[in-house]
Design an enzyme around this catalytic site. Structure first.
Site, short mmCIF file in Angstrom:
data_model
loop_
_atom_site.label_atom_id
_atom_site.label_comp_id
_atom_site.label_asym_id
_atom_site.label_seq_id
_atom_site.Cartn_x
_atom_site.Cartn_y
_atom_site.Cartn_z
N ASP A 15 37.55 -23.08 11.43
CA ASP A 15 36.34 -22.52 12.01
C ASP A 15 36.73 -21.30 12.84
O ASP A 15 37.91 -21.08 13.10
CB ASP A 15 35.60 -23.55 12.88
CG ASP A 15 34.08 -23.40 12.81
OD1 ASP A 15 33.60 -22.25 12.99
OD2 ASP A 15 33.39 -24.40 12.60
N TYR A 34 20.30 -14.36 3.88
CA TYR A 34 20.74 -15.75 3.73
C TYR A 34 20.42 -16.26 2.32
O TYR A 34 21.27 -16.84 1.64
CB TYR A 34 20.05 -16.61 4.78
CG TYR A 34 20.43 -18.07 4.73
CD1 TYR A 34 21.62 -18.52 5.32
CD2 TYR A 34 19.61 -19.01 4.10
CE1 TYR A 34 21.97 -19.86 5.28
CE2 TYR A 34 19.96 -20.35 4.05
CZ TYR A 34 21.14 -20.78 4.64
OH TYR A 34 21.48 -22.11 4.59
N LYS A 41 23.12 -17.32 -0.59
CA LYS A 41 23.20 -18.69 -1.09
C LYS A 41 22.92 -18.76 -2.59
O LYS A 41 23.48 -19.60 -3.30
CB LYS A 41 22.24 -19.59 -0.30
CG LYS A 41 22.63 -19.78 1.16
CD LYS A 41 24.04 -20.38 1.30
CE LYS A 41 24.38 -20.73 2.74
NZ LYS A 41 25.72 -21.35 2.87
N THR A 44 21.32 -29.90 12.13
CA THR A 44 22.56 -29.25 12.54
C THR A 44 22.26 -28.21 13.61
O THR A 44 21.09 -27.86 13.85
CB THR A 44 23.22 -28.53 11.34
OG1 THR A 44 22.35 -27.47 10.91
CG2 THR A 44 23.47 -29.49 10.19
#
Length: 251
Positions: A38, A155, A159, A190
């Protein structure tokens, strides 16, 4: 503890939180050694893996940068001696704006992390996994990689790109013993969804309203699917886009 992944090594990018964290823990419970990757360290993840009796290290990495990704794979090999699996999960939502108002900076950053990052990871993971004679790579897309989503053009484009890139790499690697699949989560609880909703009650109701089950999915539900896709139980599955969602895409 079941150990079907005993002595196997897994890279999990975006492993400090959300789906990545849940997946790192799920692999550890199955006996794998984990490279938790990360841009920001969460010491809790490594501690939890070690509490489970697992072995893990943290690697700081910006997946949009070639040198960082090369170093990520090299450090994994130097530490554990091999690479068997990878869950390329790191991603960002970018800044919300309609297509005509999307900034070039937001476009480049989002595409760089979400799409270029997946390509760079596979570029350096595949040669190492190939040395083992078999292995699996799972890339993380989204239901937004299959349908449109107003206000997130970069985005959604990134994707969708991950889905196509995965299918291409899967065809290239099938006879090399490497299965490559893509997982497309629905609306999952999340930190990303917290940022998108601002934890606003009405916004949360809008998102959960997209799901026929009437709730957010849990990171652990995605993690279980990722582990299954890497297991021998999925040995005939490659080039597949697995949708883990309450039915939003089917509507």
């Amino acid at each position: 503890m079941e150990t079907p992944f005993k002595n196997k090594v897994v890279i999990v990018t975006g492993g400090s939180s959300g789906i990545g964290k849940a997946s790192a823990l799920a692999f550890a419970k199955k006996g794998a050694k984990i490279a938790v990757v990360d841009w920001k360290e969460n010491k809790e993840v490594i501690a939890l893996i070690k509490e489970l009796g697992g072995d893990a290290l943290f690697i700081k990495c910006d997946v949009s940068k070639t040198e960082d990704v090369k170093a990520m794979v090299a450090k994994t090999i130097a530490t554990f001696g091999r690479l068997d699996y990878a869950f390329n999960n790191a991603g960002i939502e970018g800044t919300s704006a309609p297509t005509y108002a999307c900034s070039e900076e937001n476009w480049d950053k989002t595409i760089g992390i979400n799409l270029k990052g997946i390509w760079l990871c596979m570029k350096y993971e595949i040669p190492e996994i190939r040395k083992q004679g078999k292995g699996v790579i799972i890339n993380c897309s989204s239901v937004a990689g299959l349908v449109g989503f107003p206000g997130l053009p970069a985005y959604v484009a990134s994707k969708h790109g991950v889905v196509g890139l995965t299918k291409t790499a899967a065809l290239e690697c099938a006879l090399l013993g490497i299965r490559i699949n893509v997982i497309c989560p629905g609306v999952i609880q999340t930190p990303m969804i917290d940022r998108l909703t601002g934890k606003n009650k009405e916004a949360i109701e809008q998102f959960t309203g997209l799901e026929p089950l009437g709730r957010f999915g849990l990171p652990e539900e995605i993690a279980n699917s990722v582990v299954w896709m890497c297991s021998d139980e999925a040995s005939f599955v490659t080039g597949h886009a697995m949708v883990v969602d309450g039915g939003f895409v089917a509507q």
